[in-house]
Design a protein around this motif. Structure first.
Motif, mmCIF file in Angstrom:
data_model
loop_
_atom_site.group_PDB
_atom_site.id
_atom_site.type_symbol
_atom_site.label_atom_id
_atom_site.label_comp_id
_atom_site.label_asym_id
_atom_site.label_seq_id
_atom_site.Cartn_x
_atom_site.Cartn_y
_atom_site.Cartn_z
ATOM 1 N N GLU A 38 0.823 -1.220 0.000
ATOM 2 C CA GLU A 38 0.000 0.000 0.000
ATOM 3 C C GLU A 38 0.855 1.268 0.000
ATOM 4 N N VAL A 39 2.024 1.234 0.642
ATOM 5 C CA VAL A 39 2.850 2.453 0.716
ATOM 6 C C VAL A 39 3.573 2.753 -0.599
ATOM 7 N N VAL A 40 3.517 1.805 -1.562
ATOM 8 C CA VAL A 40 4.156 2.066 -2.861
ATOM 9 C C VAL A 40 3.135 2.043 -4.004
ATOM 10 N N GLU A 41 1.876 2.265 -3.671
ATOM 11 C CA GLU A 41 0.855 2.353 -4.715
ATOM 12 C C GLU A 41 1.048 3.638 -5.519
ATOM 13 N N PRO A 42 0.566 3.668 -6.768
ATOM 14 C CA PRO A 42 0.689 4.883 -7.575
ATOM 15 C C PRO A 42 0.146 6.106 -6.843
ATOM 16 N N GLY A 43 0.903 7.200 -6.908
ATOM 17 C CA GLY A 43 0.504 8.432 -6.245
ATOM 18 C C GLY A 43 1.119 8.622 -4.872
ATOM 19 N N THR A 44 1.805 7.586 -4.356
ATOM 20 C CA THR A 44 2.407 7.702 -3.027
ATOM 21 C C THR A 44 3.793 8.351 -3.105
ATOM 22 N N ALA A 49 9.682 8.403 -4.883
ATOM 23 C CA ALA A 49 11.085 8.370 -4.457
ATOM 24 C C ALA A 49 11.823 7.190 -5.092
ATOM 25 N N ILE A 50 11.146 6.041 -5.182
ATOM 26 C CA ILE A 50 11.758 4.851 -5.793
ATOM 27 C C ILE A 50 12.027 5.093 -7.274
ATOM 28 N N ALA A 51 11.066 5.686 -7.962
ATOM 29 C CA ALA A 51 11.238 5.975 -9.390
ATOM 30 C C ALA A 51 12.360 6.985 -9.617
ATOM 31 N N ALA A 52 12.467 7.968 -8.722
ATOM 32 C CA ALA A 52 13.527 8.974 -8.842
ATOM 33 C C ALA A 52 14.896 8.350 -8.595
ATOM 34 N N HIS A 53 14.954 7.385 -7.691
ATOM 35 C CA HIS A 53 16.231 6.769 -7.312
ATOM 36 C C HIS A 53 16.690 5.730 -8.331
ATOM 37 N N PHE A 54 15.762 4.867 -8.766
ATOM 38 C CA PHE A 54 16.145 3.749 -9.640
ATOM 39 C C PHE A 54 15.856 4.011 -11.117
ATOM 40 N N GLY A 55 15.128 5.085 -11.398
ATOM 41 C CA GLY A 55 14.789 5.387 -12.781
ATOM 42 C C GLY A 55 13.387 4.933 -13.134
ATOM 43 N N ALA A 56 12.840 5.534 -14.179
ATOM 44 C CA ALA A 56 11.448 5.265 -14.576
ATOM 45 C C ALA A 56 11.226 3.825 -15.010
ATOM 46 N N ASP A 57 12.295 3.110 -15.354
ATOM 47 C CA ASP A 57 12.159 1.712 -15.777
ATOM 48 C C ASP A 57 11.675 0.808 -14.647
ATOM 49 N N ILE A 58 11.718 1.316 -13.426
ATOM 50 C CA ILE A 58 11.269 0.516 -12.275
ATOM 51 C C ILE A 58 9.747 0.504 -12.194
ATOM 52 N N LEU A 59 9.090 1.290 -13.064
ATOM 53 C CA LEU A 59 7.634 1.341 -13.109
ATOM 54 C C LEU A 59 7.101 0.526 -14.288
ATOM 55 N N LEU A 60 5.941 -0.089 -14.104
ATOM 56 C CA LEU A 60 5.246 -0.775 -15.182
ATOM 57 C C LEU A 60 4.531 0.264 -16.050
ATOM 58 N N ALA A 69 11.337 -6.497 -10.928
ATOM 59 C CA ALA A 69 12.583 -5.788 -11.261
ATOM 60 C C ALA A 69 13.256 -5.240 -10.007
ATOM 61 N N LEU A 70 12.448 -4.706 -9.097
ATOM 62 C CA LEU A 70 13.009 -4.155 -7.855
ATOM 63 C C LEU A 70 13.622 -5.260 -6.996
ATOM 64 N N ARG A 71 12.937 -6.408 -6.938
ATOM 65 C CA ARG A 71 13.470 -7.551 -6.163
ATOM 66 C C ARG A 71 14.833 -7.971 -6.696
ATOM 67 N N GLU A 72 14.958 -8.002 -8.018
ATOM 68 C CA GLU A 72 16.230 -8.408 -8.627
ATOM 69 C C GLU A 72 17.347 -7.431 -8.266
ATOM 70 N N ILE A 73 17.008 -6.138 -8.259
ATOM 71 C CA ILE A 73 18.014 -5.113 -7.940
ATOM 72 C C ILE A 73 18.493 -5.267 -6.504
ATOM 73 N N ILE A 74 17.552 -5.316 -5.578
ATOM 74 C CA ILE A 74 17.952 -5.328 -4.161
ATOM 75 C C ILE A 74 18.527 -6.678 -3.742
ATOM 76 N N PHE A 75 18.175 -7.734 -4.478
ATOM 77 C CA PHE A 75 18.714 -9.056 -4.172
ATOM 78 C C PHE A 75 20.218 -9.098 -4.453
ATOM 79 N N ASN A 76 20.643 -8.286 -5.426
ATOM 80 C CA ASN A 76 22.042 -8.310 -5.851
ATOM 81 C C ASN A 76 22.840 -7.084 -5.417
ATOM 82 N N ASP A 77 22.176 -6.122 -4.756
ATOM 83 C CA ASP A 77 22.852 -4.875 -4.392
ATOM 84 C C ASP A 77 22.492 -4.508 -2.942
#
Length: 202
Positions: A38-44, A49-60, A69-77
């Motif tokens: 719920e805290v990462v629903e559109p409009g939150t 902040a996540i889109a600004a940090h990781f880039g717009a590609d993190i959004l569907l 995609a986010l799971r893959e990033i944080i799993f390896n970083d």
């Protein structure tokens, strides 16, 4: 809310099944995983902040978070994982506190896979651990998530060890058999928690 029971357990241990049984008695269930969505629903603020940090590609394309995609990033970083946790954990905690405060039932259940790994356990009065053999966890999680055993073992490695989790438990649900085997255990605990809630309110 004077009595809050924290329900936790490793992946595939049966948290959702137990929570559903408690909910069947009219107990308010606050699920940390749902709050995290719920805290990462559109409009939150968090999603922006996540889109600004990781880039717009993190959004569907529909503007929602691409969780895979986010799971893959944080799993390896690890640094990315820490940044994300620093952003989300306070927001999740705030929402959980709000939902627990609105609970109309005599006691409430806070369900969280990371109850003991984060400060969420500080919100609870008692810790209820649902437990099963690690081989059962792997089997159940693989069937549920259509995932391979190695991936599940990697997730388990990020969670508290089974022995550590059990050592912190006030109460334990033994989930080594069928769902029917859980029913009398949950019923007994429900009655106990009602008495505790009544005593706390007197």
């Amino acid at each position: 809310m004077s009595l809050i029971i924290g329900l936790t357990g490793g992946i595939g241990s049966g948290k959702s099944a137990a929570a559903d049984l408690f909910a069947g008695y009219g107990v308010t269930v606050v699920d940390a995983d749902i709050a995290a969505r719920e805290v990462v629903e559109p409009g939150t603020i968090c999603l922006a902040a996540i889109a600004a940090h990781f880039g717009a590609d993190i959004l569907l394309p529909n503007g929602e978070l691409n969780r895979r995609a986010l799971r893959e990033i944080i799993f390896n970083d690890p640094q990315a994982k820490t940044w994300l946790e620093d952003l989300l954990h306070p927001a999740i905690r705030k929402l959980i506190i709000q939902q627990l405060g609105e609970a109309p039932s005599p006691y409430a259940l806070l369900v969280s896979p990371l109850l003991l790994e984060t400060d969420q356990h500080q919100l609870t009065s008692r810790i209820l651990v649902i437990d099963c053999e690690e081989s059962e966890q792997i089997q159940r999680a693989a069937a549920r998530d259509n995932s391979d055993a190695e991936r599940i073992k990697a997730i388990m490695a990020t969670q508290l060890a089974r022995t550590q989790r059990l050592a912190k438990a006030d109460d334990i649900l033994h989930n080594h058999g069928s769902l029917e085997d859980l029913v009398p255990q949950v019923e007994a605990l429900h009655q106990e928690y009602l008495q505790l809630a009544k005593a706390a309110n007197n």
